[in-house]
Scaffold this motif. Structure first.
Motif, PDB file in Angstrom:
ATOM      1  N   GLU A 141       0.828  -1.199   0.000  1.00  0.00           N
ATOM      2  CA  GLU A 141       0.000   0.000   0.000  1.00  0.00           C
ATOM      3  C   GLU A 141       0.865   1.253   0.000  1.00  0.00           C
ATOM      4  OE1 GLU A 141      -3.624   2.044   2.631  1.00  0.00           O
ATOM      5  OE2 GLU A 141      -2.908   0.011   3.073  1.00  0.00           O
ATOM      6  N   GLU A 142       1.994   1.186   0.725  1.00  0.00           N
ATOM      7  CA  GLU A 142       2.911   2.333   0.786  1.00  0.00           C
ATOM      8  C   GLU A 142       3.504   2.619  -0.590  1.00  0.00           C
ATOM      9  OE1 GLU A 142       2.077   0.710   4.589  1.00  0.00           O
ATOM     10  OE2 GLU A 142       2.987  -0.278   2.832  1.00  0.00           O
ATOM     11  N   THR A 143       3.858   1.560  -1.326  1.00  0.00           N
ATOM     12  CA  THR A 143       4.423   1.744  -2.667  1.00  0.00           C
ATOM     13  C   THR A 143       3.386   2.351  -3.601  1.00  0.00           C
ATOM     14  OG1 THR A 143       5.938  -0.128  -2.384  1.00  0.00           O
ATOM     15  CG2 THR A 143       5.461   0.573  -4.637  1.00  0.00           C
ATOM     16  N   PHE A 144       2.158   1.850  -3.511  1.00  0.00           N
ATOM     17  CA  PHE A 144       1.091   2.403  -4.350  1.00  0.00           C
ATOM     18  C   PHE A 144       0.913   3.891  -4.078  1.00  0.00           C
ATOM     19  CE2 PHE A 144      -3.129   3.690  -5.491  1.00  0.00           C
ATOM     20  CZ  PHE A 144      -3.477   2.933  -6.591  1.00  0.00           C
ATOM     21  N   GLU A 145       0.846   4.261  -2.810  1.00  0.00           N
ATOM     22  CA  GLU A 145       0.618   5.662  -2.449  1.00  0.00           C
ATOM     23  C   GLU A 145       1.800   6.536  -2.872  1.00  0.00           C
ATOM     24  OE1 GLU A 145      -0.808   8.259   1.443  1.00  0.00           O
ATOM     25  OE2 GLU A 145      -0.953   6.061   1.415  1.00  0.00           O
ATOM     26  N   LYS A 146       2.996   5.989  -2.803  1.00  0.00           N
ATOM     27  CA  LYS A 146       4.177   6.750  -3.208  1.00  0.00           C
ATOM     28  C   LYS A 146       4.138   7.048  -4.710  1.00  0.00           C
ATOM     29  CE  LYS A 146       9.243   6.572  -3.210  1.00  0.00           C
ATOM     30  NZ  LYS A 146      10.449   5.763  -2.833  1.00  0.00           N
ATOM     31  N   TRP A 196      -1.969   8.916 -16.605  1.00  0.00           N
ATOM     32  CA  TRP A 196      -2.967   9.689 -15.857  1.00  0.00           C
ATOM     33  C   TRP A 196      -2.616  11.185 -15.882  1.00  0.00           C
ATOM     34  CZ3 TRP A 196      -7.670   9.078 -13.756  1.00  0.00           C
ATOM     35  CH2 TRP A 196      -8.100   9.997 -12.792  1.00  0.00           C
ATOM     36  N   ASP A 197      -1.355  11.491 -15.598  1.00  0.00           N
ATOM     37  CA  ASP A 197      -0.911  12.887 -15.592  1.00  0.00           C
ATOM     38  C   ASP A 197      -0.975  13.494 -16.993  1.00  0.00           C
ATOM     39  OD1 ASP A 197      -0.460  12.737 -12.878  1.00  0.00           O
ATOM     40  OD2 ASP A 197       1.688  12.327 -13.073  1.00  0.00           O
ATOM     41  N   ALA A 198      -0.577  12.699 -17.996  1.00  0.00           N
ATOM     42  CA  ALA A 198      -0.581  13.201 -19.369  1.00  0.00           C
ATOM     43  C   ALA A 198      -1.991  13.522 -19.862  1.00  0.00           C
ATOM     44  CB  ALA A 198       0.070  12.174 -20.298  1.00  0.00           C
ATOM     45  N   ASN A 199      -2.984  12.907 -19.243  1.00  0.00           N
ATOM     46  CA  ASN A 199      -4.379  13.148 -19.624  1.00  0.00           C
ATOM     47  C   ASN A 199      -5.097  14.103 -18.681  1.00  0.00           C
ATOM     48  OD1 ASN A 199      -5.477  11.245 -21.990  1.00  0.00           O
ATOM     49  ND2 ASN A 199      -3.905  10.110 -20.861  1.00  0.00           N
ATOM     50  N   GLY A 200      -4.310  14.888 -17.931  1.00  0.00           N
ATOM     51  CA  GLY A 200      -4.893  15.927 -17.099  1.00  0.00           C
ATOM     52  C   GLY A 200      -5.110  15.560 -15.652  1.00  0.00           C
ATOM     53  N   GLY A 201      -4.819  14.302 -15.266  1.00  0.00           N
ATOM     54  CA  GLY A 201      -4.999  13.900 -13.871  1.00  0.00           C
ATOM     55  C   GLY A 201      -6.435  14.094 -13.412  1.00  0.00           C
ATOM     56  N   ASP A 202      -6.613  14.751 -12.260  1.00  0.00           N
ATOM     57  CA  ASP A 202      -7.960  14.998 -11.726  1.00  0.00           C
ATOM     58  C   ASP A 202      -8.681  16.115 -12.469  1.00  0.00           C
ATOM     59  OD1 ASP A 202      -7.707  13.034  -9.744  1.00  0.00           O
ATOM     60  OD2 ASP A 202      -6.686  14.422  -8.389  1.00  0.00           O
ATOM     61  N   ASN A 203      -7.962  16.841 -13.300  1.00  0.00           N
ATOM     62  CA  ASN A 203      -8.554  17.964 -14.035  1.00  0.00           C
ATOM     63  C   ASN A 203      -8.972  17.518 -15.434  1.00  0.00           C
ATOM     64  OD1 ASN A 203      -7.995  19.839 -11.891  1.00  0.00           O
ATOM     65  ND2 ASN A 203      -5.839  19.809 -12.557  1.00  0.00           N
ATOM     66  N   TYR A 204     -10.031  16.769 -15.509  1.00  0.00           N
ATOM     67  CA  TYR A 204     -10.508  16.273 -16.789  1.00  0.00           C
ATOM     68  C   TYR A 204     -11.505  17.260 -17.400  1.00  0.00           C
ATOM     69  CZ  TYR A 204     -14.445  14.860 -13.845  1.00  0.00           C
ATOM     70  OH  TYR A 204     -15.478  14.851 -12.954  1.00  0.00           O
ATOM     71  N   SER A 205     -11.718  17.103 -18.695  1.00  0.00           N
ATOM     72  CA  SER A 205     -12.653  17.969 -19.406  1.00  0.00           C
ATOM     73  C   SER A 205     -13.857  17.156 -19.858  1.00  0.00           C
ATOM     74  CB  SER A 205     -11.983  18.600 -20.623  1.00  0.00           C
ATOM     75  OG  SER A 205     -12.938  19.278 -21.422  1.00  0.00           O
ATOM     76  N   SER A 206     -15.049  17.641 -19.589  1.00  0.00           N
ATOM     77  CA  SER A 206     -16.269  16.943 -19.987  1.00  0.00           C
ATOM     78  C   SER A 206     -16.552  17.094 -21.474  1.00  0.00           C
ATOM     79  CB  SER A 206     -17.467  17.465 -19.190  1.00  0.00           C
ATOM     80  OG  SER A 206     -17.651  18.859 -19.422  1.00  0.00           O
ATOM     81  N   SER A 207     -15.693  17.829 -22.178  1.00  0.00           N
ATOM     82  CA  SER A 207     -15.894  18.033 -23.615  1.00  0.00           C
ATOM     83  C   SER A 207     -15.130  17.013 -24.451  1.00  0.00           C
ATOM     84  CB  SER A 207     -15.442  19.444 -24.003  1.00  0.00           C
ATOM     85  OG  SER A 207     -14.051  19.615 -23.762  1.00  0.00           O
ATOM     86  N   PHE A 218       1.089   3.802 -15.719  1.00  0.00           N
ATOM     87  CA  PHE A 218      -0.278   4.301 -15.610  1.00  0.00           C
ATOM     88  C   PHE A 218      -0.295   5.709 -15.025  1.00  0.00           C
ATOM     89  CE2 PHE A 218      -4.089   5.013 -13.016  1.00  0.00           C
ATOM     90  CZ  PHE A 218      -5.052   4.958 -14.008  1.00  0.00           C
ATOM     91  N   LYS A 219       0.551   5.956 -14.016  1.00  0.00           N
ATOM     92  CA  LYS A 219       0.617   7.294 -13.416  1.00  0.00           C
ATOM     93  C   LYS A 219       1.019   8.322 -14.468  1.00  0.00           C
ATOM     94  CE  LYS A 219       0.704  10.340 -10.005  1.00  0.00           C
ATOM     95  NZ  LYS A 219       1.282  11.537 -10.592  1.00  0.00           N
ATOM     96  N   ALA A 220       1.960   7.974 -15.335  1.00  0.00           N
ATOM     97  CA  ALA A 220       2.371   8.884 -16.398  1.00  0.00           C
ATOM     98  C   ALA A 220       1.218   9.150 -17.361  1.00  0.00           C
ATOM     99  CB  ALA A 220       3.570   8.304 -17.144  1.00  0.00           C
TER     100      ALA A 220
END
Length: 438
Positions: free
Chosen positions: A233-238, A401-412, A397-399
């Protein structure tokens, strides 16, 4: 051939051990004349002694060797007539336990008609029977009807928001419908019901596990000829910057391979609703007899082994007892879509930590979606069990996720999930494609 008179209805039974085995070829030649059975009374005891090839569900997600239903049904071909026979423990098996079986009395008349009456575990005749004409054929099945079909409440009509003519249908599992179905491989004549021989029973359905797992490629450990990847779990969170408890996943599986109706007598599928998809579901709801609701599920820690490599990872892997059982068309490829979401209070103001709102759990908006793509086309066949999905490097996957805006996604976004919601798409070149067939 043994002949019994009517002098005593409690005569000892003639054992006919009919093993459940996949590879026996005892099919009746359709061009042969119907074999005549001498008139008389026959007492038949059938022992269901499964081989390893006839398979329920083991802890390793494969089929087991049990015949699980409490009844087996004898169906008259080209007729709605059927007979329910109780199945019970009735004989010792090679491992020192008991095997299941059933018994019946068959009365053959001068004109060749045969009347079959079930006998219960106490040796008593039941008050039901079926009469077969001399040239009648039949089959055994664990399903009481010739037809298997999804209930109306299990089907939801969906469509692409930008393409209303391109329709999809979501299927919701029901424990009473999506279950294992056994069928005799061959149709049988009256002569087959009174002689020693093998009853070849196969599944008139396929079983499915789905998985979408994320592992740490930097945690490789070699032990002789085996390799293990461990994910804490620690590795995942890191790597991801937040707890795995805040990550959610949904997997769609289906296409035209999943019929909404299936004729067990003729082994033919009907797709009244093309492109039907199930999704990974809540095992507790399914076991409790509730319909799946296509919600996202939280990441959980899972272990998956393929060959000599074992992955200790996070994501989704079907739990034992939560597998999908359905007849398949046998001529269409199965599609698998994996969608991942990250919960934050900002993108779900109505939810609370550890308890996202139901609207957020049902919506695909903002998810990162990928498709399982295999070099070999996968056309599911009945009587097989499948594990399908992807094992992915969490750092990659993290890369993505970040490359696609992370938590800041666009509904368009112009990319859509099967629900028609805007999603983002990703593909990991080094993803491990799992297409295991048992």
């Amino acid at each position: 051939m043994e002949y019994f008179s009517k002098l005593n209805n409690k005569l000892a039974f003639m054992a006919v051990c009919l093993g459940l085995c996949l590879n026996t070829t005892s099919c009746t030649d359709k061009e042969d004349a119907i074999k005549i059975v001498e008139p008389g009374i026959y007492y038949i005891e059938t022992n269901l002694t499964p081989s390893l090839e006839t398979r329920g569900v083991l802890d390793n997600h494969d089929f087991d060797s049990n015949y699980d239903p409490d009844y087996i049904y004898l169906h008259a071909i080209d007729s709605d007539n059927y007979l329910e026979l109780p199945v019970y423990d009735n004989c010792p098996n090679s491992e020192g336990g008991t095997c299941k079986g059933f018994r019946y009395r068959m009365v053959v008349e001068e004109d060749g008609k045969a009347t079959i009456t079930p006998i219960d575990s106490n040796g008593e005749y039941l008050e039901t029977s079926i009469t077969l004409d001399a040239n009648q054929t039949c089959y055994f099945s664990s399903w009481s009807s010739d037809n298997w079909a999804l209930e109306k409440g299990q089907i939801s009509n969906e469509q692409w928001a930008s393409d209303p003519d391109n329709k999809y249908y979501f299927y919701y599992r029901d424990k009473n419908v999506n279950q294992e179905i056994y069928r005799s491989e061959s149709n049988l004549e009256i002569s087959d019901l009174q002689k020693n021989g093998d009853l070849t029973i196969v599944r008139a359905c396929a079983g499915f596990n789905v998985l979408g797992l994320f592992y740490d490629s930097n945690s490789k450990s070699d032990f002789g000829n085996s390799t293990t990847y461990n994910m804490s779990e620690e590795t995942f969170e890191k790597i991801m910057g937040s707890s795995p408890d805040d990550w959610y996943i949904k997997i769609y599986i289906g296409g035209s391979c999943y019929p909404d109706q299936y004729n067990i007598e003729t082994n033919t599928a009907t797709n009244s609703y093309p492109n039907g998809y199930y999704s990974s579901g809540d095992g507790d709801k399914f076991e409790g007899g509730q319909l799946d609701n296509q919600q996202y599920l939280p990441f959980s820690q899972n272990q998956y082994g393929t060959g000599s490599v074992t992955y200790q990872s996070y994501g989704y892997y079907t739990k034992t007892g939560n597998q999908l059982f359905t007849p398949v068309a046998g001529q269409s490829e199965v599609n698998v879509y994996i969608l991942v979401k990250h919960w934050t209070q900002e993108n779900d103001p109505d939810g609370e930590p550890g308890s996202p709102s139901s609207d957020w759990l049902k919506s695909d908006i903002g998810a990162l979606q990928t498709t399982m793509v295999s070099d070999a086309k996968n056309f599911p066949q009945n009587n097989n069990f499948y594990s399908l999905g992807l094992i992915m490097d969490l750092t990659q996957f993290k890369a993505a996720w970040d490359a696609n805006g992370g938590d800041n996604y666009s509904s368009s976004s112009t990319t859509r999930s099967l629900s028609g919601a805007p999603v983002r798409e990703f593909k990991l070149e080094n993803a491990k494609v799992i297409c295991d067939v048992y």
